[in-house]
Enzyme design. Structure first.
Site, PDB file in Angstrom:
ATOM      1  N   LYS A   5       0.880  -1.283  -0.312  1.00 57.84           N
ATOM      2  CA  LYS A   5      -0.109   0.075  -0.266  1.00 57.84           C
ATOM      3  C   LYS A   5       1.302   1.023   0.014  1.00 57.84           C
ATOM      4  O   LYS A   5       1.828   1.406   0.488  1.00 57.84           O
ATOM      5  CB  LYS A   5      -0.836  -0.292   0.817  1.00 57.84           C
ATOM      6  CG  LYS A   5       0.223   0.073   2.383  1.00 57.84           C
ATOM      7  CD  LYS A   5      -0.684   0.300   3.653  1.00 57.84           C
ATOM      8  CE  LYS A   5      -0.584   0.246   5.098  1.00 57.84           C
ATOM      9  NZ  LYS A   5      -1.660   0.153   6.528  1.00 57.84           N
TER      10      LYS A   5
ATOM     11  N   TYR B 277      14.933  31.254   2.298  1.00 61.18           N
ATOM     12  CA  TYR B 277      14.191  32.374   2.738  1.00 61.18           C
ATOM     13  C   TYR B 277      14.028  32.586   4.481  1.00 61.18           C
ATOM     14  O   TYR B 277      15.028  31.935   5.109  1.00 61.18           O
ATOM     15  CB  TYR B 277      12.912  31.981   2.899  1.00 61.18           C
ATOM     16  CG  TYR B 277      12.258  31.209   1.539  1.00 61.18           C
ATOM     17  CD1 TYR B 277      12.444  32.341   0.873  1.00 61.18           C
ATOM     18  CD2 TYR B 277      12.383  30.267   0.484  1.00 61.18           C
ATOM     19  CE1 TYR B 277      11.659  32.132  -0.607  1.00 61.18           C
ATOM     20  CE2 TYR B 277      11.606  30.157  -0.482  1.00 61.18           C
ATOM     21  CZ  TYR B 277      11.678  31.123  -1.193  1.00 61.18           C
ATOM     22  OH  TYR B 277      11.047  31.165  -2.679  1.00 61.18           O
TER      23      TYR B 277
END
Length: 814
Positions: free
Chosen positions: A484, A710
Site C-alpha cells: 500500500k 527564506y
C-alpha cells in the site's frame, strides 16, 4: 557443457535415484524461477537460513526439469525425476564446479580484497580481450554460490579466466580457492567491508590470502600486514606509493583536467601512465591492472593506449520508466552470453507487460563460434518468450534469420535514425549492449525525462529482507506483503512484480485504486483491499480484488451488490477489532455478523484478521497478548458457527519477530520488507532498500554576515561554501529537517542543511568537502537512514518513506 549424470554421481559422492544412465545435463541452475531451466538442467536445491529450494522441485518437474541434487526427495516427487542425494547441496555445487574447473588448463586470475574486485575484473577484461578469449565472473558473482555459477560458463574456446572471490567471515575462502584454482592472484584494496565477520584486520588478511596459496605469482600493494601472512613459497609482484623496495614504485601523481598522470619506477627505469580518473580508489584499481599488464610483458605504448580508455563500471541492472508507458531494463554497458542470461532472468522478474523487446548488440568473448553462439542466444530468446529482437551490429545482423520478429541495424547511429518508426509502446524493453556500441544513447531516447533527483530501490535487498522474515515462519504459514501507499513510497508495481516472482501468497493495499493499478500492470496474485469504501465495491468485483469487510453496514452493502451481480463464493476478508479501535467488528456485533453470513453463497470468508496496536513495544506485551487471545476467541466462534476454514492472521512486521507463537495461518509483512525494524538488534540483519539521491546544482562561497534561504534563518559567521541541491518539501523532505537539524551525505561526509528547506531546493554547507557541481548527493540511505531522520523529526520511518513525491523518479536495480 555436456556431461552424463551418471558421471556426476561419484564426483558428488551422491546416492542416485532414477534413470541416470542416459541422462545428460548441459546447464546448472539454482533458480527455480528461471525460464531457462530445461530437461537438460541440473538443479541444485540449495538450503539457506531464509529459503529452501526443495519446495520448488514439484513445480520444476512440471516445467520439464528432470535432474536434481537434493538433501531429500520431496514426498510428492518420488519416481518423477532423477535425484542425486547428498549431505550438503551447496558443498555439492562447489565440488561439481571444482571438477568442471579441473577440465581446463589455461591461466586463471583470481581476485579478492575488500574493494575494487569487480572494477579490476571488468577493466582487465577490457584491457586483455584484444589478445585473449576471456571468461570472467558476470556482474559481481563472487559468493559461495556465485563463484561456482561463474565457473560453469567456461568452454573449450576460452584461454584466460578472471574470477573474483568475496568472503564475509573465516573458513570461506578455502572453498572458493578449490573452485577457482587461480594461477595468478591479485589482492585489491583491503578496507572495512565485512569487518564484523573477523576478529581483526590480521584475521581478514590471512583469510583473503588463502585464495593465493597455490598461485604462480601474487600481485598486491606492499604492506607490512600483508607481507606478514604471504606464504614463503609464493612469488610476489608488488607495488607501493611509499615503499621504494616494491617492484613498482609510484613516486608521483599529477592531476590534469579529468586525468591523472602516474609516475612510476619499474626495473630501474621511470615511466608515465595517464588514466581518466582522479579518485584514489580508481587510481589503486588502475595500478592493479597496470601490474598485470607488466607481468604479461605488454609494451609501454600498448599499456598507455589501452589504459587511457578505462571507463566507470556500472555493476547494476536498472529498471527505469520509459516513454509511451514502457519499462526499461538498462544493461547498456556489457554484452556477453553469461550476463545476457542474467539480464533475461531479471527481465522476467520485472516484466510489467505482455510484450517484451530485447535491444541487443553484437556479443563478444563468448568463446563460441558465431553460428553456435547466436543459436544459443536464439534459444534464450525463445525460452524467455521475447516478442521482438532489435539487433545492432554487423555480426548479429548476419544471423538475423535465427530470430523470430527481428530487425537489425548495422550500428547505433542507424538505429537512432530509424527510432521513430519502431513504435515503442506498452512494453518491457531490455537494452543490452557492449560499451563500444554506446547504448546509453538509446537509453536516453527511451527514458522518460524527469529531474535529477531519484529514489534508487535495491531489489536484491527486498528479496533478502523478504527471505529474512520468511525464515521466521513456521511450515505452511502463508505471507501477505503490504504494498500500500505506493509500496511504502518505494514503487508499488515494480515491487509487486518481484514479490509475485518470489511467490508470496497475498498482496495488501489500502484502497481499491492501488489494487486496480497492480491488476492493470499484470499482477496475478490475490490482492486484499484493507480500507475499501462502499462506492468502490463494484470496481473491486470487476477487477477481482478482495475486500476487507469491517462493519455491518459495509457487509450489507457488499452483499447487496454481490447478489445483483449473481456472484458465487466471492472472497471477502473479515476484520475484527481486538483493541486497536480503528476498524473492525467488535464482540457485540459478532452474532449479527454470523447470522448475516450463515447460508449466504454469494461470498466466501477467505480470511479473518485483526491488527495489533503495540506489537513493536514489549512494554505493552500484556495488552498485545490480550488482543491475540481475543482474536483467537472471536475468530474461533465465527469459524465454528459458520463451519468454515478461513485463513487467520493478526501479526504485522514487529509481530512476526516478537510473537512467533501467534502466526496462525498467515502473517502480514510491511515496513520490514523495506529494511526498517523497530528493534535495533534486528535492524542490523536487514538490508537498506531505498537510497534517495540528487546532485549538486551550484556551489558558491558566501561572506561572513551573509544569509542563506527564506527568512534569513542561517547567517554565516565566516566565509562558507554552499551547495544547492534540487530537492525540497515538494519532493517530500520535511521542512523540520532544515535549519541545521539534518544533513545530506556528499563524498561520504556530512553536509549540514543550512536555512529553511525550499519547495524545490535545499542548501548545505560543503566548506570541508572537496566536491564539484554535478557530484552525487545522498539524502537518505545508509547514512542518514530513514530511521535516524524519523527519530530527529519525532515521527516514524513510514512517514519519511511515504512522503517522497511521485515526481521523484524511481530507479530499480539488481
Amino acid at each position: 557443457m555436456s556431461i552424463l549424470v551418471q558421471n556426476i554421481i561419484p564426483i558428488l559422492k551422491a546416492k542416485a535415484i532414477g534413470n541416470t544412465a542416459t541422462a545428460v545435463i548441459d546447464t546448472v541452475s539454482i533458480d527455480s524461477r528461471s525460464l531457462q531451466n530445461s530437461a537438460n538442467t541440473l538443479f541444485f536445491a540449495l538450503v539457506g537460513p531464509n529459503n529452501d529450494a526443495h519446495v520448488y522441485i514439484e513445480d520444476l518437474i512440471a516445467t520439464g526439469v528432470q535432474n536434481f541434487v537434493v538433501l531429500h526427495i520431496p514426498e510428492a516427487c518420488a519416481d518423477k525425476a532423477n535425484f542425486l542425494i547428498v549431505e550438503n547441496t551447496l558443498d555439492a555445487l562447489q565440488q561439481f564446479a571444482a571438477y568442471y574447473r579441473s577440465r581446463f588448463n589455461f591461466p586463471v586470475i583470481g581476485l579478492t580484497g575488500s574493494n575494487g574486485k569487480t572494477i579490476v575484473k571488468e577493466w582487465l577484461n577490457f584491457l586483455l580481450s584484444p589478445d585473449f578469449n576471456v571468461i570472467r565472473s558476470p556482474k559481481s558473482y563472487n559468493s559461495q554460490v556465485g563463484v561456482p555459477l561463474s565457473i560453469f560458463a567456461i568452454n573449450e574456446k576460452h584461454n584466460l579466466g578472471i574470477f573474483e572471490a568475496g568472503i564475509s567471515t573465516v573458513a570461506e575462502m578455502e572453498k572458493l580457492e578449490k573452485v577457482i584454482k587461480p594461477t595468478i592472484g591479485i589482492l585489491t584494496n583491503i578496507g572495512s567491508s565485512h569487518d564484523e565477520g573477523f576478529l581483526d584486520l590480521e584475521e581478514k588478511v590471512k583469510e583473503k590470502l588463502v585464495l593465493f596459496k597455490e598461485v604462480e605469482i601474487l600481485i598486491y600493494q606492499k604492506s607490512d600486514i600483508v607481507d606478514k601472512f604471504i606464504l614463503p613459497h609464493t612469488k610476489t609482484f608488488s607495488w607501493s606509493f611509499s615503499k621504494e623496495e616494491a617492484d613498482v614504485f609510484i613516486y608521483k601523481k599529477e592531476f590534469e583536467d579529468q586525468n591523472t598522470l602516474i609516475h612510476y619506477k619499474y626495473k630501474g627505469d621511470s615511466f608515465k601512465l595517464k588514466i581518466p580518473f582522479h579518485d584514489q580508489a580508481s587510481i589503486e584499481n588502475a595500478i592493479s591492472c597496470l601490474m598485470l599488464l607488466l607481468h604479461f610483458d605488454y609494451d609501454i605504448a600498448t599499456i598507455q593506449s589501452r589504459m587511457v580508455l578505462l571507463f566507470p563500471v556500472e555493476m547494476r541492472l536498472k529498471v527505469k520508466t520509459g516513454i509511451n508507458n514502457c519499462s526499461l531494463i538498462d544493461d547498456s554497458y556489457s554484452s556477453d552470453f553469461q550476463s545476457l542470461k542474467i539480464a533475461l532472468d531479471f527481465l522476467e522478474s520485472q516484466n510489467q507487460f505482455q510484450k517484451k523487446t530485447v535491444i541487443l548488440s553484437d556479443i563478444f568473448q563468448s568463446g563460441l563460434a558465431n553460428e553456435e553462439l547466436y543459436s544459443r542466444v536464439s534459444q534464450l530468446i525463445v525460452s524467455n518468450n521475447i516478442n521482438r529482437v532489435i539487433g545492432i551490429g554487423e555480426t548479429i545482423a548476419a544471423f538475423k534469420d535465427k530470430f523470430v520478429n527481428c530487425i537489425t541495424f548495422k550500428n547505433t547511429a542507424e538505429f537512432i535514425a530509424n527510432f521513430d518508426e519502431l513504435d515503442f509502446e506498452n512494453e518491457t524493453i531490455l537494452i543490452k549492449g557492449a560499451r563500444s556500441f554506446q547504448f546509453e544513447e538509446i537509453v536516453y531516447l527511451l527514458e522518460e525525462k524527469t529531474h535529477e533527483t531519484v529514489l534508487e530501490i535495491n531489489l536484491n535487498a527486498i528479496s533478502y529482507n523478504l527471505n529474512f522474515f520468511k525464515s521466521k515462519l513456521k511450515p505452511k504459514v502463508k505471507i501477505m506483503v503490504m504494498v500500500k501507499a505506493f509500496g511504502y513510497g518505494n514503487g508499488g508495481l515494480e515491487i509487486a512484480k518481484l514479490l509475485e516472482h518470489h511467490k508470496v501468497d497475498y498482496l495488501g493495499v489500502a484502497f481499491a485504486d492501488e489494487g486496480i493499478s497492480l491488476k492493470s500492470g499484470g499482477i496475478q496474485l490475490p490482492i486484499m483491499v484493507l480500507n475499501p469504501e462502499n462506492t468502490s465495491f463494484a470496481a473491486i468485483i470487476q477487477n477481482q480484488l478482495e475486500p476487507e469487510i469491517y462493519c455491518l453496514k459495509g457487509l450489507y452493502a457488499f452483499l447487496k451488490i454481490a447478489k445483483e451481480k449473481n456472484l458465487h463464493q466471492f472472497p471477502i476478508h473479515i476484520k475484527l477489532d481486538t483493541g486497536m479501535h480503528r476498524l473492525g467488528f467488535e464482540e457485540d456485533s459478532i452474532e449479527e455478523l454470523i447470522a448475516t453470513l450463515k447460508g449466504n453463497e454469494t461470498v466466501k470468508v477467505q480470511s479473518i484478521l485483526s491488527h495489533l496496536a503495540t506489537s513493536d513495544d514489549l512494554k505493552h506485551r500484556d495488552f498485545t497478548l490480550s488482543q491475540i487471545n481475543l482474536f483467537d476467541a472471536m475468530s474461533t466462534k465465527i469459524i465454528t458457527e459458520l463451519g468454515i476454514n478461513p485463513i487467520r492472521h493478526i501479526l504485522n512486521t514487529s509481530g512476526i519477530s516478537n510473537y512467533p507463537d501467534s502466526q496462525f495461518n498467515m502473517v502480514r509483512l510491511g515496513i520490514g520488507l523495506y529494511g526498517v525494524s523497530n528493534d535495533p538488534a534486528e535492524q542490523k540483519y536487514l538490508e537498506n532498500v531505498g537510497t534517495l539521491k540528487s546532485v549538486i546544482s551550484q556551489i558558491r562561497t558566501i561572506k561572513a554576515g551573509e544569509s542563506v534561504g527564506y527568512g534569513r534563518k542561517f547567517m554565516a559567521e565566516k566565509p562558507t561554501k554552499i551547495a544547492t541541491i534540487p530537492i525540497g518539501y515538494a519532493d517530500g523532505i520535511s521542512r523540520g529537517w532544515g535549519n541545521g537539524v539534518g544533513f545530506v551525505n556528499i563524498k561520504d561526509k556530512k553536509a549540514k542543511i543550512l536555512g529553511s528547506i525550499c519547495m524545490d531546493m535545499i542548501m548545505v554547507d560543503v566548506s570541508e568537502i572537496n566536491c564539484t557541481e554535478g557530484d552525487s548527493v545522498i539524502i537518505f540511505g545508509e547514512s542518514p537512514t530513514v530511521s535516524y531522520i524519523a527519530k530527529k523529526l519525532n515521527t516514524i520511518p513510514y512517514e519519511v518513506l511515504t512522503s517522497i513525491s511521485q515526481r521523484v523518479k524511481r530507479v530499480f536495480y539488481r
